[in-house]
Design a protein around this motif. Structure first.
Motif, PDB file in Angstrom:
ATOM      1  N   SER A 235      -5.591  23.322  26.134  1.00 38.65           N
ATOM      2  CA  SER A 235      -4.708  22.223  26.500  1.00 38.65           C
ATOM      3  C   SER A 235      -5.451  20.901  26.684  1.00 38.65           C
ATOM      4  CB  SER A 235      -3.934  22.566  27.769  1.00 38.65           C
ATOM      5  OG  SER A 235      -4.828  22.779  28.824  1.00 38.65           O
ATOM      6  N   VAL A 236      -6.733  20.959  27.044  1.00 40.73           N
ATOM      7  CA  VAL A 236      -7.519  19.744  27.267  1.00 40.73           C
ATOM      8  C   VAL A 236      -8.941  19.960  26.763  1.00 40.73           C
ATOM      9  CG1 VAL A 236      -8.449  18.184  29.015  1.00 40.73           C
ATOM     10  CG2 VAL A 236      -6.158  19.096  29.291  1.00 40.73           C
ATOM     11  N   ALA A 237      -9.449  18.974  26.024  1.00 37.56           N
ATOM     12  CA  ALA A 237     -10.851  18.995  25.606  1.00 37.56           C
ATOM     13  C   ALA A 237     -11.629  18.058  26.515  1.00 37.56           C
ATOM     14  CB  ALA A 237     -10.987  18.544  24.154  1.00 37.56           C
ATOM     15  N   GLN A 238     -12.861  18.416  26.809  1.00 39.43           N
ATOM     16  CA  GLN A 238     -13.712  17.564  27.611  1.00 39.43           C
ATOM     17  C   GLN A 238     -14.956  17.265  26.788  1.00 39.43           C
ATOM     18  OE1 GLN A 238     -14.577  19.176  31.477  1.00 39.43           O
ATOM     19  NE2 GLN A 238     -14.853  17.152  32.333  1.00 39.43           N
ATOM     20  N   GLY A 239     -15.401  16.019  26.844  1.00 39.56           N
ATOM     21  CA  GLY A 239     -16.572  15.630  26.076  1.00 39.56           C
ATOM     22  C   GLY A 239     -17.033  14.237  26.456  1.00 39.56           C
ATOM     23  N   TYR A 240     -17.898  13.683  25.610  1.00 37.52           N
ATOM     24  CA  TYR A 240     -18.486  12.376  25.881  1.00 37.52           C
ATOM     25  C   TYR A 240     -18.223  11.430  24.726  1.00 37.52           C
ATOM     26  CZ  TYR A 240     -21.109  14.663  29.591  1.00 37.52           C
ATOM     27  OH  TYR A 240     -21.462  15.351  30.714  1.00 37.52           O
ATOM     28  N   THR A 241     -18.047  10.154  25.062  1.00 39.03           N
ATOM     29  CA  THR A 241     -17.999   9.098  24.060  1.00 39.03           C
ATOM     30  C   THR A 241     -19.194   8.189  24.296  1.00 39.03           C
ATOM     31  OG1 THR A 241     -16.658   7.373  23.027  1.00 39.03           O
ATOM     32  CG2 THR A 241     -16.473   7.588  25.419  1.00 39.03           C
ATOM     33  N   ASP A 242     -19.665   7.568  23.244  1.00 38.18           N
ATOM     34  CA  ASP A 242     -20.911   6.804  23.339  1.00 38.18           C
ATOM     35  C   ASP A 242     -20.727   5.293  23.448  1.00 38.18           C
ATOM     36  OD1 ASP A 242     -19.947   6.516  20.779  1.00 38.18           O
ATOM     37  OD2 ASP A 242     -21.873   6.824  19.797  1.00 38.18           O
ATOM     38  N   ARG A 243     -19.504   4.787  23.444  1.00 38.82           N
ATOM     39  CA  ARG A 243     -19.323   3.329  23.469  1.00 38.82           C
ATOM     40  C   ARG A 243     -18.189   2.889  24.381  1.00 38.82           C
ATOM     41  NH1 ARG A 243     -20.071   1.589  17.184  1.00 38.82           N
ATOM     42  NH2 ARG A 243     -22.102   2.549  16.912  1.00 38.82           N
ATOM     43  N   LEU A 244     -18.187   3.366  25.596  1.00 38.96           N
ATOM     44  CA  LEU A 244     -17.174   2.956  26.553  1.00 38.96           C
ATOM     45  C   LEU A 244     -17.748   1.873  27.447  1.00 38.96           C
ATOM     46  CD1 LEU A 244     -14.327   4.655  27.908  1.00 38.96           C
ATOM     47  CD2 LEU A 244     -15.862   3.998  29.750  1.00 38.96           C
ATOM     48  N   SER A 245     -16.920   0.895  27.808  1.00 38.93           N
ATOM     49  CA  SER A 245     -17.338  -0.197  28.690  1.00 38.93           C
ATOM     50  C   SER A 245     -16.266  -0.483  29.726  1.00 38.93           C
ATOM     51  CB  SER A 245     -17.580  -1.483  27.886  1.00 38.93           C
ATOM     52  OG  SER A 245     -18.612  -1.320  26.967  1.00 38.93           O
ATOM     53  N   LEU A 246     -16.713  -0.906  30.891  1.00 43.54           N
ATOM     54  CA  LEU A 246     -15.838  -1.431  31.929  1.00 43.54           C
ATOM     55  C   LEU A 246     -16.168  -2.907  32.063  1.00 43.54           C
ATOM     56  CD1 LEU A 246     -16.179   1.359  34.656  1.00 43.54           C
ATOM     57  CD2 LEU A 246     -14.410   1.128  32.897  1.00 43.54           C
ATOM     58  N   VAL A 247     -15.196  -3.766  31.798  1.00 40.03           N
ATOM     59  CA  VAL A 247     -15.395  -5.211  31.860  1.00 40.03           C
ATOM     60  C   VAL A 247     -14.678  -5.717  33.100  1.00 40.03           C
ATOM     61  CG1 VAL A 247     -15.090  -7.400  30.657  1.00 40.03           C
ATOM     62  CG2 VAL A 247     -15.478  -5.303  29.339  1.00 40.03           C
ATOM     63  N   LEU A 248     -15.418  -6.344  34.007  1.00 40.04           N
ATOM     64  CA  LEU A 248     -14.864  -6.829  35.270  1.00 40.04           C
ATOM     65  C   LEU A 248     -14.924  -8.348  35.315  1.00 40.04           C
ATOM     66  CD1 LEU A 248     -16.784  -4.057  36.145  1.00 40.04           C
ATOM     67  CD2 LEU A 248     -15.131  -4.328  37.961  1.00 40.04           C
ATOM     68  N   THR A 249     -13.898  -8.966  35.916  1.00 36.34           N
ATOM     69  CA  THR A 249     -13.848 -10.425  36.019  1.00 36.34           C
ATOM     70  C   THR A 249     -13.935 -10.857  37.479  1.00 36.34           C
ATOM     71  OG1 THR A 249     -11.433 -10.307  36.002  1.00 36.34           O
ATOM     72  CG2 THR A 249     -12.506 -10.756  33.909  1.00 36.34           C
ATOM     73  N   ASP A 250     -14.524 -12.052  37.687  1.00 35.64           N
ATOM     74  CA  ASP A 250     -14.646 -12.659  39.021  1.00 35.64           C
ATOM     75  C   ASP A 250     -15.221 -11.664  40.018  1.00 35.64           C
ATOM     76  OD1 ASP A 250     -13.482 -15.055  38.070  1.00 35.64           O
ATOM     77  OD2 ASP A 250     -11.488 -14.199  38.359  1.00 35.64           O
TER      78      ASP A 250
ATOM     79  N   LEU B 142     -10.148  -5.550  35.830  1.00 39.13           N
ATOM     80  CA  LEU B 142     -11.004  -4.555  35.182  1.00 39.13           C
ATOM     81  C   LEU B 142     -10.318  -4.097  33.901  1.00 39.13           C
ATOM     82  CD1 LEU B 142     -13.029  -1.665  36.588  1.00 39.13           C
ATOM     83  CD2 LEU B 142     -11.314  -1.150  34.880  1.00 39.13           C
ATOM     84  N   ARG B 143     -11.103  -4.024  32.837  1.00 39.30           N
ATOM     85  CA  ARG B 143     -10.632  -3.517  31.543  1.00 39.30           C
ATOM     86  C   ARG B 143     -11.523  -2.355  31.142  1.00 39.30           C
ATOM     87  NH1 ARG B 143     -11.316  -8.000  28.856  1.00 39.30           N
ATOM     88  NH2 ARG B 143     -13.104  -7.388  27.619  1.00 39.30           N
ATOM     89  N   CYS B 144     -10.917  -1.203  30.863  1.00 34.40           N
ATOM     90  CA  CYS B 144     -11.633  -0.019  30.384  1.00 34.40           C
ATOM     91  C   CYS B 144     -11.375   0.072  28.888  1.00 34.40           C
ATOM     92  CB  CYS B 144     -11.115   1.226  31.109  1.00 34.40           C
ATOM     93  SG  CYS B 144     -11.853   2.769  30.555  1.00 34.40           S
ATOM     94  N   GLU B 145     -12.430  -0.005  28.084  1.00 35.15           N
ATOM     95  CA  GLU B 145     -12.251  -0.043  26.636  1.00 35.15           C
ATOM     96  C   GLU B 145     -13.329   0.757  25.921  1.00 35.15           C
ATOM     97  OE1 GLU B 145     -12.369  -4.264  26.020  1.00 35.15           O
ATOM     98  OE2 GLU B 145     -14.550  -4.319  25.942  1.00 35.15           O
ATOM     99  N   GLU B 146     -12.962   1.223  24.747  1.00 32.65           N
ATOM    100  CA  GLU B 146     -13.886   1.969  23.894  1.00 32.65           C
ATOM    101  C   GLU B 146     -14.058   1.166  22.605  1.00 32.65           C
ATOM    102  OE1 GLU B 146     -14.465   6.615  22.636  1.00 32.65           O
ATOM    103  OE2 GLU B 146     -12.438   5.806  22.695  1.00 32.65           O
ATOM    104  N   ALA B 147     -15.293   0.920  22.225  1.00 34.63           N
ATOM    105  CA  ALA B 147     -15.579   0.122  21.037  1.00 34.63           C
ATOM    106  C   ALA B 147     -15.219   0.875  19.765  1.00 34.63           C
ATOM    107  CB  ALA B 147     -17.058  -0.260  21.010  1.00 34.63           C
ATOM    108  N   ALA B 148     -14.904   0.112  18.734  1.00 31.24           N
ATOM    109  CA  ALA B 148     -14.632   0.703  17.422  1.00 31.24           C
ATOM    110  C   ALA B 148     -15.857   1.494  16.969  1.00 31.24           C
ATOM    111  CB  ALA B 148     -14.302  -0.391  16.423  1.00 31.24           C
ATOM    112  N   GLY B 149     -15.623   2.600  16.332  1.00 30.44           N
ATOM    113  CA  GLY B 149     -16.719   3.426  15.836  1.00 30.44           C
ATOM    114  C   GLY B 149     -17.317   4.360  16.870  1.00 30.44           C
TER     115      GLY B 149
END
Length: 143
Positions: free
Chosen positions: A45-60, A127-134
């Motif tokens: 029902s759920v896969a667990q793993g890692y991604t290599d290009r995640l970022s948290l962008v914070l303002t102010d 805060l923005r949680c984003e994953e880069a293309a690729g």
């Protein structure tokens, strides 16, 4: 497909300042992934793993703690927003401070605890949680 970023066991590669905040970049960010129909990559029902290009962008931001010492694996972390403690964030997602919940001018707080014991607190207005293309997802198989 649902993708949730989990702080625990993720690994920070670096933290860099931006003109209006900072970005926390992950070398390995723990994800829980389920398919559109509830099925995941491994047939469970759920896969667990890692991604290599995640970022948290914070303002102010207002940073408290040892930024350099928090580079590496995290023992735990959470986003505190309007009295809620979020230990997992959808990818992608966006959070903005509500003026009514602002603390010292900031409305949200990112709390990170390094595996070696160092801690970091970042008060911010967004805060923005984003994953880069690729980005690559690598499933973790449990025996």
């Amino acid at each position: 497909m649902t993708r949730l970023f989990e702080f625990a066991d993720s690994e920070i590669s670096h933290i860099e300042p931006l003109p209006d905040g900072l970005v926390v970049r992950f070398a390995a960010a723990m994800l829980r992934v389920s398919g559109a129909d509830g099925a995941a990559f491994s047939g469970t029902s759920v896969a667990q793993g890692y991604t290599d290009r995640l970022s948290l962008v914070l303002t102010d931001v207002l940073v408290t703690g040892d930024t350099a010492a928090c580079i590496g694996r995290l023992a735990e972390g959470q986003l505190v927003l309007a009295q809620k403690r979020l230990r997992a964030l959808p990818v992608p997602s966006l959070y903005a401070a509500d003026g009514a919940t602002a603390v010292n001018g900031a409305g949200l707080r990112l709390e990170l605890q390094g595996a070696q014991g160092a801690w970091l607190r970042i008060d911010a207005t967004g805060l923005r949680c984003e994953e880069a293309a690729g980005a690559q997802f690598h499933e973790v198989f449990q025996c």
